[in-house]
Scaffold this active site. Sequence first.
Site, PDB file in Angstrom:
ATOM      1  N   LYS A 138      25.573 -37.116  -7.451  1.00 38.52           N
ATOM      2  CA  LYS A 138      24.792 -36.155  -8.219  1.00 38.52           C
ATOM      3  C   LYS A 138      25.456 -35.937  -9.581  1.00 38.52           C
ATOM      4  O   LYS A 138      25.616 -34.808 -10.042  1.00 38.52           O
ATOM      5  CB  LYS A 138      24.698 -34.824  -7.455  1.00 38.52           C
ATOM      6  CG  LYS A 138      24.099 -34.927  -6.074  1.00 38.52           C
ATOM      7  CD  LYS A 138      22.629 -35.286  -6.135  1.00 38.52           C
ATOM      8  CE  LYS A 138      22.025 -35.318  -4.742  1.00 38.52           C
ATOM      9  NZ  LYS A 138      20.591 -35.690  -4.778  1.00 38.52           N
ATOM     10  N   HIS A 149      34.040 -24.878 -16.999  1.00 32.08           N
ATOM     11  CA  HIS A 149      34.270 -23.681 -16.183  1.00 32.08           C
ATOM     12  C   HIS A 149      35.339 -23.928 -15.122  1.00 32.08           C
ATOM     13  O   HIS A 149      36.269 -23.133 -14.968  1.00 32.08           O
ATOM     14  CB  HIS A 149      32.964 -23.246 -15.534  1.00 32.08           C
ATOM     15  CG  HIS A 149      33.074 -21.944 -14.811  1.00 32.08           C
ATOM     16  ND1 HIS A 149      33.271 -20.744 -15.462  1.00 32.08           N
ATOM     17  CD2 HIS A 149      33.034 -21.651 -13.493  1.00 32.08           C
ATOM     18  CE1 HIS A 149      33.338 -19.770 -14.574  1.00 32.08           C
ATOM     19  NE2 HIS A 149      33.190 -20.290 -13.367  1.00 32.08           N
ATOM     20  N   THR A 207      22.141 -16.820 -11.534  1.00 27.39           N
ATOM     21  CA  THR A 207      22.642 -17.094 -12.876  1.00 27.39           C
ATOM     22  C   THR A 207      22.637 -15.818 -13.721  1.00 27.39           C
ATOM     23  O   THR A 207      23.566 -15.580 -14.509  1.00 27.39           O
ATOM     24  CB  THR A 207      21.783 -18.170 -13.557  1.00 27.39           C
ATOM     25  OG1 THR A 207      21.700 -19.320 -12.718  1.00 27.39           O
ATOM     26  CG2 THR A 207      22.392 -18.579 -14.890  1.00 27.39           C
TER      27      THR A 207
END
Length: 318
Positions: A138, A149, A207
């Site tokens: 993926k 991050h 989110t």
Amino acid sequence: MTGVLKLYDNFQSIFDKYGDVRTKGWFLMSSPLPTLMICLSYVYIVKVLGPRLMANRKPFELRRTLIMYNLFQVIFSTWLFYELSMSGWLTGRYSLRCEPVDYSQHPTTLRMVNVCWWYYFSKFTEFFDTFFFVLRKKTRHISTLHVIHHGVMPMSVWFGVRFTPGGHSTFFGLLNTFVHIIMYSYYLLAALGPQIQKYLWWKKYLTTLQIIQFIAIMVHAFQLLFIDCNYPRAFVWWIGMHAVMFFFLFKEFYNEQYNKPRKMKVESGTKEPCNGVSQTNGEVKKNSYSKQSDYYVNGDGISRPDLVQRTVSASANN
């Protein structure tokens, strides 16, 4: 080479002089180099080595592994949140306005210092989010936001544990572990398969919760610039600017994932399909659906499960 070694010795002397003596001898705490090397290795593995090794291999399914991993992360995050809470934040011992670092040997203080190190360690366990992406091929989900991050956080938290383990900066960890409890619960449910899909309508708000988290961290950190508080200003900027960077990165991701697709649909005149029928510029076409239980896991709420794959069948007139 000699200059580099001398520079390193100078930095090491600063760490030894100003660093917290309680964490100096702890695992990975004596020098920032091991953490830096691990972070750089992570970036190399997920961006170069991993995709290269998986290029001619079939993707791994890893469904059971994902379930166990996410369950572990939920439990681990819950424990971290509990320890941060009981060490100060939810007991009335810590102040939201100003909380200097306590360098004493008080048992409750040492409990906070201990959980700070475990929070640092949790940043390494989150690397597996990306490793699973690589193994399942993926790679398109290994975005710049995702890598930044995960790759930055261990190094960032290292400085906190080495110099200021406790006090004002641990508010970051408190919010982050709370978000992770919700986030990994979401991914645990997603990993269970398509039968749970109808309960995962709240991915968008995950989110949003991340963005709110960074706003709260910014406000909490930068308020110390306007009041008298015995907390290092350097760490105020360190934490605050990290929150600013991640706020804009996550906000950009949110816009790309949720605002731009909606805008494109409106501009193209395409309405959402209802009961298998989509309307495009007045023309009605029947849709056939091929559902795939192709779920994947991300580290911080920045990706989502692959949804229904849609293929448009030929119209009746053809």
